[in-house]
Motif scaffolding. Structure first.
Motif, PDB file in Angstrom:
ATOM      1  N   ILE A 412      20.858  31.358  30.257  1.00 18.04           N
ATOM      2  CA  ILE A 412      22.081  30.743  30.684  1.00 18.04           C
ATOM      3  C   ILE A 412      21.907  29.174  30.472  1.00 18.04           C
ATOM      4  O   ILE A 412      22.638  28.543  29.863  1.00 18.04           O
ATOM      5  CB  ILE A 412      22.365  30.715  32.404  1.00 18.04           C
ATOM      6  N   LEU A 413      20.544  28.483  30.620  1.00 18.79           N
ATOM      7  CA  LEU A 413      20.230  27.471  30.321  1.00 18.79           C
ATOM      8  C   LEU A 413      20.368  27.139  28.734  1.00 18.79           C
ATOM      9  O   LEU A 413      20.756  26.162  28.283  1.00 18.79           O
ATOM     10  CB  LEU A 413      18.927  27.059  30.684  1.00 18.79           C
ATOM     11  N   TYR A 414      19.718  28.298  28.003  1.00 23.06           N
ATOM     12  CA  TYR A 414      19.841  27.775  26.494  1.00 23.06           C
ATOM     13  C   TYR A 414      21.426  27.772  25.966  1.00 23.06           C
ATOM     14  O   TYR A 414      21.638  27.132  25.377  1.00 23.06           O
ATOM     15  CB  TYR A 414      19.425  29.219  25.779  1.00 23.06           C
ATOM     16  N   LEU A 415      22.264  28.577  26.521  1.00 27.93           N
ATOM     17  CA  LEU A 415      23.576  28.556  26.212  1.00 27.93           C
ATOM     18  C   LEU A 415      24.289  27.201  26.731  1.00 27.93           C
ATOM     19  O   LEU A 415      24.858  26.740  25.724  1.00 27.93           O
ATOM     20  CB  LEU A 415      24.319  29.524  26.718  1.00 27.93           C
ATOM     21  N   ILE A 416      23.974  26.646  27.720  1.00 32.70           N
ATOM     22  CA  ILE A 416      24.501  25.287  28.059  1.00 32.70           C
ATOM     23  C   ILE A 416      23.966  24.386  27.271  1.00 32.70           C
ATOM     24  O   ILE A 416      24.794  23.561  26.926  1.00 32.70           O
ATOM     25  CB  ILE A 416      24.266  25.278  29.498  1.00 32.70           C
ATOM     26  N   LEU A 417      22.608  24.168  26.895  1.00 34.16           N
ATOM     27  CA  LEU A 417      22.128  23.298  26.208  1.00 34.16           C
ATOM     28  C   LEU A 417      22.792  23.231  24.684  1.00 34.16           C
ATOM     29  O   LEU A 417      22.873  22.265  24.109  1.00 34.16           O
ATOM     30  CB  LEU A 417      20.621  23.236  26.360  1.00 34.16           C
ATOM     31  N   LYS A 418      22.854  24.448  24.289  1.00 31.82           N
ATOM     32  CA  LYS A 418      23.189  24.588  22.678  1.00 31.82           C
ATOM     33  C   LYS A 418      24.799  24.093  22.815  1.00 31.82           C
ATOM     34  O   LYS A 418      25.117  23.590  21.570  1.00 31.82           O
ATOM     35  CB  LYS A 418      23.088  25.998  22.378  1.00 31.82           C
ATOM     36  N   LYS A 419      25.417  24.377  23.882  1.00 35.06           N
ATOM     37  CA  LYS A 419      26.867  23.869  23.848  1.00 35.06           C
ATOM     38  C   LYS A 419      27.210  22.396  23.965  1.00 35.06           C
ATOM     39  O   LYS A 419      27.911  21.679  23.539  1.00 35.06           O
ATOM     40  CB  LYS A 419      27.723  24.692  24.770  1.00 35.06           C
ATOM     41  N   THR A 420      26.171  21.740  24.610  1.00 33.86           N
ATOM     42  CA  THR A 420      26.197  20.311  25.108  1.00 33.86           C
ATOM     43  C   THR A 420      25.185  19.346  24.478  1.00 33.86           C
ATOM     44  O   THR A 420      25.223  18.261  24.231  1.00 33.86           O
ATOM     45  CB  THR A 420      26.054  20.271  26.496  1.00 33.86           C
ATOM     46  N   TRP A 421      24.103  19.922  23.632  1.00 28.89           N
ATOM     47  CA  TRP A 421      23.321  19.106  22.995  1.00 28.89           C
ATOM     48  C   TRP A 421      23.700  18.381  21.755  1.00 28.89           C
ATOM     49  O   TRP A 421      24.320  19.159  20.975  1.00 28.89           O
ATOM     50  CB  TRP A 421      22.012  20.180  22.610  1.00 28.89           C
ATOM     51  N   LYS A 422      23.317  17.225  21.555  1.00 31.48           N
ATOM     52  CA  LYS A 422      23.697  16.361  20.491  1.00 31.48           C
ATOM     53  C   LYS A 422      22.630  16.083  19.721  1.00 31.48           C
ATOM     54  O   LYS A 422      21.787  15.809  20.051  1.00 31.48           O
ATOM     55  CB  LYS A 422      24.407  15.186  20.766  1.00 31.48           C
TER      56      LYS A 422
END
Length: 422
Positions: A412-422
């Protein structure tokens, strides 16, 4: 459990496997079964059954393997569709240098398996010599002698043992079935089920231990199934884990309860099966541990690129043998519990990346554009490990099982970070 050395792990380790080099799923399944038939697996089956009783142990064996088989099925398909090794797959999520960190962890894990296996191998060898020839061989002599044979095989003669191992797998399975037959013929299933565990570990701890035993398999499954012809063949190979591994664990659990012993050779001595057990179990463990060391060489060679395989093998063998002589097997369950925390996030991350971030498109043409470190993957892995570790001490309660905790948090955290990471 080891890497895919038996299907030629160094072939196409950094490129896609050509279609004309693929094999049937049954061939891959036989390799996985052969790897699983080893002394630590019997030891764990016996330890769990003695701790929580056969009834609970059976459901733990079955339940864990159903979950892990599903997970292996997913990573098996990734391997088949990409035709890439685990080492290459990890680059897309962890980055070029970040993958080296994960590969180092996998290499150390494989080396730990080598140490545990060679120690249990040494104990079985010492017991067999005592019973068959009435010769007292010091444990350290058996460990060092076994390790020398395995090291020489890994460095110089692995291909010969690999081919013989493929022939020996059916014999191993027949032997396991016969052992179960002997035990259930002399002891009713009802009487075995009535034996209560000694409580040395809880059901949750038993689950974590079984997970720790098999958790490298989902991570390394692509190393096997990149050689599978089709998705169907890759899923056939997973059947070896779904059906074979519970059988192997039960072949350690039931005889242990029937004889009251945990040491595998003492169990076989008690069942008057010393000679066939010595031949089949000793050889199967020799071949499996040879594979562990061979895979360790290949894995660590991606980290220490200037060192030759043979040098890495010798250094790794010396370190692992020293650890085995010291007595790592006494901490076997603790080691498995640690692995159940550290390893699951790795497979969770590359599953999430392949299916939900890159939409099943791993193109080697984009390889040079990959970052040195996949920060979202590394953060997700570290956080998941911390959460699972705290959960194992009841400081954080998610599912009460460290495997699920670390997997879910990382995914879950990986999906969130990949969607929000700049």
């Amino acid at each position: 459990m080891s890497n895919a050395a038996e299907v030629g792990v160094d072939d196409y380790s950094k490129t896609k496997v050509p279609q004309d080099k693929t094999v049937h799923g049954i061939h891959i399944a036989s390799i996985i079964v052969g790897i699983g038939v080893t002394l630590p697996t019997f030891f764990l089956g016996a330890e769990v059954a003695q701790s929580i009783g056969l009834s609970n142990a059976f459901w733990v064996f079955l339940g864990v393997n159903i979950v892990l088989s599903v997970l292996c099925g997913i990573t098996a398909i990734i391997g088949n569709r990409t035709r890439l090794s685990t080492y290459m797959l990890l680059h897309f999520s962890f980055g070029k240098k970040g993958t080296l960190l994960i590969n180092f962890l996998i290499g150390i894990t494989l080396l730990g398996w080598y140490a545990v296996t060679v120690e249990i191998f040494g104990e079985a060898l010492t017991d067999a010599f005592k019973h068959l020839l009435d010769i007292d061989v010091p444990l350290y002599v058996s460990i060092i002698s076994g390790s020398i044979l395995m090291t020489l095989t890994a460095i110089y003669g692995f291909t010969v043992v690999e081919r013989f191992s493929a022939i020996a797998v059916p014999l191993m399975i027949v032997f396991l079935v016969y052992v179960l037959y002997v035990c259930t013929n002399e002891n009713s299933i009802g009487s075995l089920l009535a034996i209560e565990g000694n409580g040395s570990m809880s059901v949750i701890q038993a689950i974590s231990a079984i997970v720790g035993m098999t958790i490298l398999t989902p991570v390394l499954m692509p190393d096997f199934t990149r050689f599978a012809r089709t998705d169907k063949d890759s899923l056939i190979s997973v059947l070896a884990l779904a059906f074979g591994f519970p059988l192997i664990l039960l072949a350690g659990a039931i005889p242990s309860l029937a004889t009251g012993e945990i040491d595998i050779m003492k169990i076989m001595i008690g069942l008057s099966l010393t000679v066939p057990a010595f031949v089949i179990l000793i050889f199967s463990t020799w071949t499996t541990n040879t594979s562990n060391l061979y895979s360790t060489q290949l894995t660590l060679s991606t980290v220490f690129k200037k060192q030759k395989y043979a040098v890495l093998g010798l250094i790794g063998s010396c370190v692992a043998t020293l650890v085995a002589v010291i007595g790592i097997a006494t901490h076997f369950i603790s080691l498995l519990n640690v692995l159940s925390i550290l390893i699951p996030p790795i497979s969770a991350i590359f599953i999430a990346d392949f299916f939900f971030i890159r939409n099943q498109d791993y193109d080697l043409k984009d390889f040079d554009k990959l970052p040195a470190f996949g920060i979202p993957a590394i953060i997700s892995w570290l956080v998941a490990c911390v959460v699972a570790f705290l959960g194992s001490y009841d400081h954080i309660t998610l599912t009460a099982i460290s495997f699920f905790d670390s997997f879910l948090v990382a995914f879950i955290l990986y999906l969130i970070l990949k969607k929000t990471w700049k």
